[in-house]
Structures are given as C-alpha cells and as structure tokens.
Write a protein that holds these residues in place. Structure first.
Motif, mmCIF file in Angstrom:
data_model
loop_
_atom_site.group_PDB
_atom_site.id
_atom_site.type_symbol
_atom_site.label_atom_id
_atom_site.label_comp_id
_atom_site.label_asym_id
_atom_site.label_seq_id
_atom_site.Cartn_x
_atom_site.Cartn_y
_atom_site.Cartn_z
ATOM 1 N N LYS A 1 36.364 39.124 44.339
ATOM 2 C CA LYS A 1 36.712 40.060 45.408
ATOM 3 C C LYS A 1 36.186 41.464 45.096
ATOM 4 N N GLY A 2 36.319 41.832 43.839
ATOM 5 C CA GLY A 2 35.811 43.139 43.441
ATOM 6 C C GLY A 2 34.304 43.225 43.617
ATOM 7 N N LEU B 1 35.856 44.707 47.505
ATOM 8 C CA LEU B 1 37.247 45.065 47.779
ATOM 9 C C LEU B 1 37.646 46.294 46.964
ATOM 10 N N VAL C 1 43.483 37.635 48.828
ATOM 11 C CA VAL C 1 42.735 37.138 47.660
ATOM 12 C C VAL C 1 43.139 35.680 47.410
ATOM 13 N N ALA D 1 38.613 46.479 43.122
ATOM 14 C CA ALA D 1 39.361 45.352 42.554
ATOM 15 C C ALA D 1 38.665 44.841 41.297
ATOM 16 N N TYR E 1 47.638 43.108 50.759
ATOM 17 C CA TYR E 1 47.825 42.270 49.569
ATOM 18 C C TYR E 1 49.310 42.055 49.270
ATOM 19 N N MET F 1 39.937 37.428 41.620
ATOM 20 C CA MET F 1 39.972 38.886 41.747
ATOM 21 C C MET F 1 38.615 39.500 41.378
ATOM 22 N N THR G 1 44.389 48.074 52.107
ATOM 23 C CA THR G 1 44.186 46.794 51.401
ATOM 24 C C THR G 1 45.394 46.436 50.533
ATOM 25 N N TYR H 1 40.914 39.638 34.362
ATOM 26 C CA TYR H 1 41.240 39.307 35.756
ATOM 27 C C TYR H 1 40.943 37.832 36.025
ATOM 28 N N THR I 1 44.471 33.956 44.052
ATOM 29 C CA THR I 1 44.945 34.977 43.114
ATOM 30 C C THR I 1 45.987 34.354 42.196
ATOM 31 N N TRP J 1 40.937 49.026 46.397
ATOM 32 C CA TRP J 1 42.370 49.194 46.665
ATOM 33 C C TRP J 1 42.625 50.543 47.316
#
Lengths: 139, 321
Positions: A85-86, A90, A108, A70, A100, A82, A96, A78, A111, A92
């Motif tokens: 989260k990355g 996280l 998230v 992410a 989402y 986000m 996931t 972003y 978001t 994708w």
C-alpha cells in the motif's frame, strides 16, 4: 494507564500543532483531542505516540503519523500488505486514517492489524485530533 | 441469530512422519474474522468473531453454524470453553467478560470496572481450580471474575502494557505472559499478586502460553521465533528455534499427549513439536496469509482459527507415541 512523559515530549505535542497542514487542521477540528486520548486506549497496546518510547511494540509508532507514507518507518517489520500500500502511494492523513480505523481490511486488505473496526464517527474524529497533536510527518 | 450451513473443504495429507493426519477447512461468512477458537467436550466448536461482535457456534459434523451477537460494540478477542461447558469470551469492545449459554444462547455480560479504565484491550482467559475465570488486558491489566458471586478484581500487570496469553495448569494455578513486557508470570490465586519469571532470551516477545499435563509452561515467543518451556518444579528453562527463515511464533497449545502445537506466521504453517524427540513437524495452510492467532483442541483434534483467510481449520491426527 498514561505514563508520565518527559517535559521535552510535552513540548513536542504543543509545538506539533504548528506543523499541521491546513487541510489536516480542518479535518481534525471536529474531534476533541482530550477525548481522543481516551480513545487511544484502543491502540495503546500496540502503538505509541511517545517519541521516547522504548518498548518493542507490535505496531509502528504513531508519533507524527499525519502525512507519513504507509510503511515508511525504517526498520519496522510491516506486513506485505502495508508495504504494498505504501509503495502504491497510500499516505496517512485525516481522511485515510479515518477510513482505516472504520474498516481496516477495507482500506488495506490482508492487514495484520487485528483491531476491530471503530464504528463511532465521533470517536474516530477525537482519535484523529489526538494523533494530530504530535504534528505532521517530517522525513 | 443466523443459522448457516458451511462449505467444507477436506484435505488429506501425509505428513513428514508416519502419523496420519487430515485437515478440514470451514469457510466462514464474510467478515466473521475468527480471532480465537475453542472446542467443547462433545466436539462443538466456538469462535470469537472479533470484527462483527459475534460468537460463532459450529457443528463440525453437519457444518451448521449459529452466529450469536454479543452486544453493542462487541469485539471478542478470545474464547475458551469453561468447566461448565459454556463458551467464555474476552470481549475487548464491550470491555467485559461474556458467557453464552450453550443451550439457550443467552448472553451474559460482566463489564470491567469502568472507573479503572474504559478500554483494557481484553485478550485471553483461563479458569483456575475454583471456578473463577482469570483474564488479561493488553493495555496492562489482569483480573479475576468469580461468576457465582459476580465479584471482579483487576490488577495492574508488571511492566505495564503487554499482558497477553494466559493458562491454567492441571492443579489449577494461573500463569500469563506479557508480549511487550517479555515475561512469564504466576499469580497468587487469592491475593492476585504476580511473580515474574524472565525467559532466558532477551526481548523474546512472549505472546501466548499453555500448560502441559505436568504443569510445565510452554510459551510462543513472537520476537525470537522460539518455543520455550519453563518447569516450575525444576525451575529450569529450555528453548528451541522453530525451523525455517525468521520464524514468527504466535499461537501455542499443548495437546493431551503433551505434543506442542504452534503457529508460525513466517512459514504460514502450524508446527507440531515433540518434546521427547525435539523434532518439529509442519502442517502448512493451503492458502497464503492464514495468520493463525490461536488454536485449541482435544484428543486427536487441533482446532485453528485462520483470521487471515476467514476460516476454521481442524487437523485430525492419530495420537502420537
């Protein structure tokens, strides 16, 4: 609404299937990519799966989203949510992305993606099958 | 339909100028996600509960709230109060224009033609001078519904996807902007043909638009952080960069005194711009991440949908000179 795409892009789509991990292939098998292309109309305003997309869109490219961490596209702005989260790990994948799409705020919190939850399980599976067609993330 | 009485938080603040103002915040039930908000002639407030598919109806005086389901798969993005006093929703989930009767709460749905596109990502609507509602769909369409005849027409937007904010002028003309297409457009009310006007700033990201009392079009530019204005009579553009670090201009509304209200995501604030003095005045939210996507108001009241904090906010202000 679909625009004609360069022949090279069609090649990407077909060859992309070869790069999918087995788990992803299994997870998206329940979906129908053709129906998923229609479901992608929900995402179309802000996202593209076209590697040659030139429009400055509000959402990041979803080309080869499967397996991408992410917040990983360099230069894309972003949200803080986000990015965090990355940084927290996280990635994708079918699981996931399914979570989402079903509940963006649930996975998230804060978001900035304003899409409504996609409640239809089959439609989510179709959409994932469509997204998987462009192959898996390659840094 | 559920009725609730909301908690109300009142914050009085002295702004950076001499104009008194007071903010009130209304906490909404969890998950309502107010995307857009509108206020009627009598002060009643409506909001689009996008993620639950509801119309929210607030009495600001008592805090009483009604939440009206709009239909299966509903996900309303925009809401305006029409000339009939009713709230009209652009419902992306149902791909339809939706009206709620303010007295009976009856919901009426006008779906877009399904053969054209099952999902157009409906965005925002505005009435022309003939009682017809015009709308945009972010997937690259705009359209017109005559509610009396039930006649609906849909056209492809110039440059494809991106059609976003739309407004009616005092003379009943309709203009819209394109976020991805980076333009302002005027539609021919009968043929539907769109004429594109390019703002001076390249790739500016024209997100929303509102008309002032003289028919000038004020535009919130997301990518550039500008507010710009196009004067159709003089055929001139002007633009100003919002204050602060890398502003992100999202919403725009012009009040009856022709002051321009904007939301800036970077500053987490509402900003009022005075075209006469060319000065900005900031009204920050009292919580981070307000993510204000739209606002509307009436004389002395600016209503704000804080999608990020799940609240409505009103700034009450004395008319400026």
């Amino acid at each position: 609404m679909s625009r004609p795409r360069p022949a090279a892009f069609r090649g990407f789509v077909l060859s992309g299937l070869l790069y999918l991990a087995p788990a992803v292939v299994q997870a998206v098998a329940a979906g129908d990519a053709a129906r998923g292309e229609l479901a992608f109309q929900r995402c179309f305003a802000c996202h593209s799966v076209d590697p040659y997309e030139t429009a400055k869109l509000q959402g990041p490219s979803l080309y080869r989203i499967m397996g991408r961490p992410a917040g990983a596209i360099a230069g894309f702005e972003y949200s803080d949510a986000m990015r965090k989260k990355g940084a927290a790990g996280l990635v994708w994948d079918a699981a996931t992305l399914d979570r989402y799409l079903a509940d963006p705020e649930g996975l998230v919190p804060e978001t900035t993606m304003s899409a409504a939850p996609l409640r239809d399980e089959q439609e989510r599976a179709d959409l994932l099958a469509y997204l998987a067609r462009s192959g898996s993330y390659r840094p | 339909m559920r009725c609730l009485v909301l908690a109300l938080v009142v914050v009085a603040a002295a702004s950076s100028t001499s104009h008194a103002q007071q903010s009130k915040y209304y906490e909404l039930p969890k998950g309502d996600y107010p995307h857009d908000v509108a206020v009627g002639r009598n002060g009643e407030v409506w909001y689009a509960g996008q993620k639950l598919g509801i119309a929210g109806h607030l009495d600001p005086e008592t805090g009483k709230l009604d939440r009206i389901p709009l239909g299966k798969n509903s996900a309303p993005h925009g809401v305006i109060v029409g000339p009939d006093g009713a709230p009209w929703f652009t419902d992306g989930g149902q791909n339809a224009i939706v009206r709620v009767d303010p007295a009976t709460k009856e919901v009426k749905v006008w779906p877009l033609p399904p053969e054209r596109m099952p999902y157009t990502n409906l965005n925002t609507a505005a009435f022309d001078g003939k009682g017809r509602i015009w709308f945009t769909g972010q997937n690259g369409i705009y359209g017109r519904l005559d509610p009396k005849r039930g006649d609906m027409k849909v056209w492809d937007a110039p440059k494809g996807r991106g059609a976003y904010g739309i407004t009616g002028t005092p003379t009943g003309d309709i203009w819209f902007v394109s976020l991805a297409g980076n333009y302002l457009a005027n539609v021919d009310l009968e043929t539907g043909a769109a004429t594109v006007y390019e703002p001076p700033t390249k790739d500016q990201g024209a997100r929303r638009v509102w008309s002032d009392s003289k028919g000038r079009l004020w535009i919130s530019e997301w990518n550039s952080g500008n507010v710009s204005v196009y004067d159709p009579a003089a055929k001139t553009w002007k633009q100003w960069l919002l204050p602060g670090e890398k502003p992100r201009t999202y919403a725009v509304w012009v009040d009856p005194d022709d002051k321009v209200w904007l939301s800036d995501w970077a500053a987490n604030a509402i900003v009022r711009f005075d075209p006469a003095s060319e000065q900005f005045e900031s009204f920050p939210s009292d919580r981070p991440g307000a993510n204000v996507r739209q606002m509307l108001g009436r004389e002395g009241e600016t209503w704000i949908a804080e999608s990020g904090t799940n609240r409505l906010r009103v700034i009450r202000h004395a008319a400026t000179q």
